[in-house]
Design an enzyme around this catalytic site. Structure first.
Site, PDB file in Angstrom:
ATOM      1  N   ASP A   1      -9.976   0.215   3.528  1.00 44.71           N
ATOM      2  CA  ASP A   1     -10.855   1.177   2.752  1.00 44.71           C
ATOM      3  C   ASP A   1     -11.987   0.722   1.943  1.00 44.71           C
ATOM      4  OD1 ASP A   1      -9.121   3.250   3.759  1.00 44.71           O
ATOM      5  OD2 ASP A   1      -8.494   3.745   2.107  1.00 44.71           O
TER       6      ASP A   1
ATOM      7  N   HIS B   1      -1.703   1.703  -0.263  1.00 45.88           N
ATOM      8  CA  HIS B   1      -1.809   3.197  -0.474  1.00 45.88           C
ATOM      9  C   HIS B   1      -0.925   3.945   0.873  1.00 45.88           C
ATOM     10  CE1 HIS B   1      -5.880   3.542  -2.842  1.00 45.88           C
ATOM     11  NE2 HIS B   1      -4.891   3.272  -3.454  1.00 45.88           N
TER      12      HIS B   1
ATOM     13  N   HIS C   1     -11.563  -1.233  -4.201  1.00 47.24           N
ATOM     14  CA  HIS C   1     -10.776  -0.038  -3.883  1.00 47.24           C
ATOM     15  C   HIS C   1      -9.586  -0.067  -4.395  1.00 47.24           C
ATOM     16  CE1 HIS C   1      -9.582   3.632  -1.957  1.00 47.24           C
ATOM     17  NE2 HIS C   1      -8.416   2.994  -1.240  1.00 47.24           N
TER      18      HIS C   1
ATOM     19  N   ASP D   1      -1.133   6.336   2.835  1.00 47.17           N
ATOM     20  CA  ASP D   1      -1.767   6.634   4.208  1.00 47.17           C
ATOM     21  C   ASP D   1      -1.833   5.361   4.947  1.00 47.17           C
ATOM     22  OD1 ASP D   1      -3.778   6.027   2.495  1.00 47.17           O
ATOM     23  OD2 ASP D   1      -5.274   6.887   3.637  1.00 47.17           O
ATOM     24  N   HIS D   2      -1.678   4.188   4.541  1.00 48.49           N
ATOM     25  CA  HIS D   2      -1.668   2.706   5.478  1.00 48.49           C
ATOM     26  C   HIS D   2      -0.488   2.173   5.303  1.00 48.49           C
ATOM     27  CE1 HIS D   2      -6.249   2.540   4.766  1.00 48.49           C
ATOM     28  NE2 HIS D   2      -5.925   3.452   4.097  1.00 48.49           N
TER      29      HIS D   2
ATOM     30  N   HIS E   1      -3.865  -2.701   2.152  1.00 52.25           N
ATOM     31  CA  HIS E   1      -3.404  -2.322   0.613  1.00 52.25           C
ATOM     32  C   HIS E   1      -2.238  -1.341   0.837  1.00 52.25           C
ATOM     33  CE1 HIS E   1      -6.160   0.834   2.125  1.00 52.25           C
ATOM     34  NE2 HIS E   1      -6.093   1.454   0.806  1.00 52.25           N
TER      35      HIS E   1
ATOM     36  N   HIS F   1     -10.884   5.271   8.290  1.00 50.97           N
ATOM     37  CA  HIS F   1     -10.993   6.693   8.135  1.00 50.97           C
ATOM     38  C   HIS F   1     -12.287   7.142   9.193  1.00 50.97           C
ATOM     39  CE1 HIS F   1      -7.940   7.737   5.095  1.00 50.97           C
ATOM     40  NE2 HIS F   1      -8.277   6.595   4.298  1.00 50.97           N
TER      41      HIS F   1
END
Length: 253
Positions: free
Chosen positions: A125, A53, A108, A55-56, A51, A163
């Site tokens: 996530d 985001h 998400h 942090d990905h 996805h 995570h």
């Protein structure tokens, strides 16, 4: 086949899958530095993104600067500009000797996907160890359906989420389902893993089905706890899930 989880930021994991020739598949590289440190001069076979985001996907540009032309598989979402191949539900990917199926798992985010194959589930996530992702763009019905779909995969599937949330999720799970013996055993093992500085991942789908309250919305104990917290009866698994997710959003151990 070697599976590695590389810590990044405060609690992210970047997943690497290596073959016998030491070529790697990289999943959700939010930061390029851990990947570059491990791979050295060996270019990855491909990058998989679940996805949009940061942090990905935040490390993808630097990895492509180091290794131009590396295939980047990602869902149909303009917020992931580095993708070289867009993937959708039901597609079968052949990457080296590996085979993965693409699963659409919205909730998400609206465009979230997971990759299942080789006994592994890279789920970003959506599904966490003893938990699930927040609903930033999707609905409870979408997320509950996504989790129910993942729950049908083989029990020995190794769940590679993104995570290290297990201890925090464990506190909530025990609040919801305190008399679950499988959960109590799991939490004891998780505490020992973290005390020793080890990751709690990957987990297994069978373990999540036995312990994760978000996969147990039909369990009488979980339903009763959700109804007690909500203060009213809940008609179905979607309503139970929605009550659990709202409860978790405000939960403090």
């Amino acid at each position: 086949m070697l599976l590695q989880c590389l810590p990044a930021f405060d609690d992210n994991y970047i997943w690497l899958l290596r073959n016998a020739g030491a070529r790697a598949l990289v999943v959700d590289p939010g930061d390029a530095a851990p990947v570059l440190a491990v791979l050295g001069d060996a270019p990855p076979l491909a990058i998989l993104l679940t996805h949009h985001h940061g942090d990905h996907i935040g490390g993808v540009a630097d990895l492509l600067a180091r290794w131009p032309g590396t295939p980047v598989f990602a869902p149909h979402d303009d917020r992931i500009p580095q993708a070289s191949r867009r993937v959708a539900d039901g597609e079968q990917l052949a990457i080296g000797d590996w085979r993965f199926a693409v699963l659409a798992v919205p909730g998400h985010t609206r465009s979230h996907v997971a990759y299942h194959g080789e006994g592994l589930l890279f789920c970003g996530d959506t599904l966490f160890s003893l938990g699930c992702g927040r609903l930033f763009e999707g609905t409870p019905a979408q997320m509950q359906a996504s989790l129910a779909r993942l729950a049908t995969l083989p029990g020995d599937t190794r769940v590679c989420c993104a995570h290290e949330y297990t201890l925090g999720n464990a506190a909530f799970a025990l609040t919801v389902d305190p008399d679950n013996p499988a959960l109590r055993e799991r939490v004891a093992a998780v505490r020992a893993q973290r005390a020793a500085g080890r990751p709690t991942l990957p987990t297994t789908l069978a373990g999540e089905r036995a312990c994760n309250p978000f996969l147990r919305c039909d369990a009488p104990t979980v339903r009763a706890a959700a109804e007690a917290h909500a203060g009213h009866a809940l008609p179905d698994a979607v309503a139970v899930f929605g009550a659990l997710r709202a409860w978790k959003d405000g939960f403090r151990a």
